[in-house]
Design an enzyme around this catalytic site. Structure first.
Site, PDB file in Angstrom:
ATOM      1  N   ALA A   1      -8.831   0.801  -8.425  1.00 47.59           N
ATOM      2  CA  ALA A   1     -10.072   1.463  -8.829  1.00 47.59           C
ATOM      3  C   ALA A   1      -9.691   2.880  -9.259  1.00 47.59           C
ATOM      4  CB  ALA A   1     -11.058   1.491  -7.668  1.00 47.59           C
TER       5      ALA A   1
ATOM      6  N   GLY B   1     -13.272  10.306  -4.367  1.00 48.92           N
ATOM      7  CA  GLY B   1     -12.567   9.041  -4.192  1.00 48.92           C
ATOM      8  C   GLY B   1     -13.507   7.856  -4.265  1.00 48.92           C
ATOM      9  N   ASN B   2     -12.992   6.684  -3.912  1.00 47.49           N
ATOM     10  CA  ASN B   2     -13.825   5.478  -3.918  1.00 47.49           C
ATOM     11  C   ASN B   2     -13.410   4.584  -2.748  1.00 47.49           C
ATOM     12  OD1 ASN B   2     -11.743   3.434  -4.901  1.00 47.49           O
ATOM     13  ND2 ASN B   2     -11.627   4.997  -6.489  1.00 47.49           N
ATOM     14  N   ARG B   3     -14.119   3.479  -2.579  1.00 49.13           N
ATOM     15  CA  ARG B   3     -13.959   2.635  -1.394  1.00 49.13           C
ATOM     16  C   ARG B   3     -12.915   1.540  -1.516  1.00 49.13           C
ATOM     17  NH1 ARG B   3     -17.927   3.724   2.130  1.00 49.13           N
ATOM     18  NH2 ARG B   3     -19.842   4.633   1.304  1.00 49.13           N
ATOM     19  N   SER B   4     -12.101   1.559  -2.552  1.00 46.79           N
ATOM     20  CA  SER B   4     -11.122   0.484  -2.698  1.00 46.79           C
ATOM     21  C   SER B   4     -10.089   0.533  -1.569  1.00 46.79           C
ATOM     22  CB  SER B   4     -10.409   0.599  -4.045  1.00 46.79           C
ATOM     23  OG  SER B   4      -9.430  -0.402  -4.139  1.00 46.79           O
TER      24      SER B   4
END
Ligand code: C5P
Length: 221
Positions: free
Chosen positions: A96, A29-32
């Site tokens: 994102a 995943g990512n930090r968005s």
């Protein structure tokens, strides 16, 4: 009170970040946080638009008066975007989206085995949704907006990305502490395919959202 300059328009906004599962309990995943996309959805609704918000893994409450479609992965996000965009006047891809996903999904939890090194994770490319809808507009005259987070040579990289993706506007953020991910505030330059460059000073994500809609409204047929 602002003029309802998006009345009669349908806009599609993606928000949040995709999660690409490895097994039933793990993902890439990512930090968005989704906050910029939600600000875009709220401000468009306040300006009179019908809004479809495609939310990837956000923990935020549904904005009032907005149709929310929840998705998990990039492939699901693509399906939702293609479904929502045929009659859209504008599409803003604030989400994102993971560039890659694991090639294989383990239906059972991946376990560590005594005395064995872990298996490498093999990745495959995800579809580039922004490039796809920019190249093949579901509706003529539709305005397509992308986002880009850059750490260096922000303007040069942004300009190259705008051309590569083929969108009308690209919101370029410089990524750093205090800025962008999870924060209430943002600072950006919005590049136009027509060569325009609009600097948005450090401020609330709503202010950047209003500038994006100003630039979109001016370009709508
Ligand atoms: O290439 P990059 O990920 O930096 O581009 C960011 C922009 O492209 C964002 O607007 C994002 O929503 C979009 N994107 C996409 N599909 C992907 C990757 C990014 O639509 N697979």
């Amino acid at each position: 009170v602002r003029e309802p300059d998006l009345a009669g328009r349908h806009v599609v906004v993606s928000a949040g970040g995709t999660r690409e599962p490895l097994d039933p309990v793990r993902f890439l995943g990512n930090r968005s946080s989704g906050k910029q996309g939600y600000a875009l959805a709220r401000t468009a609704a306040a300006r009179g638009a019908r809004v479809t918000l495609i939310a990837a893994n956000t923990g935020l409450p549904d904005p009032a008066g907005v149709d929310v479609v929840r998705v998990g992965t990039a492939v699901q996000l693509r399906e939702a975007v293609l479904k929502a965009t045929p009659d859209a006047d504008a599409v803003v891809m604030a989400a994102a989206v993971a560039d890659f996903r694991p090639a294989a999904y383990a239906t059972g939890k991946i376990k560590k085995k005594d005395g064995q090194e872990p298996e490498p994770i093999v990745l495959v490319r995800n579809p580039d949704i922004l490039a796809e809808i920019s190249a093949d507009r579901p509706r003529p005259g539709q305005i397509v907006v992308g986002f880009a987070a850059e750490t260096d040579d922000v303007l040069a990289n942004g300009r190259a990305k705008l051309e590569r993706k083929g969108c009308d506007l690209l919101v370029v953020n410089e990524v750093g502490e205090r800025r962008t991910f999870g924060s209430e505030e943002n600072e950006a330059v919005v590049l136009g395919a027509d060569g325009s460059e609009t600097a948005v000073p450090h401020g609330p994500k709503e202010a950047l959202a209003e500038t994006v809609w100003d630039l979109v409204t001016r370009r709508l047929p």
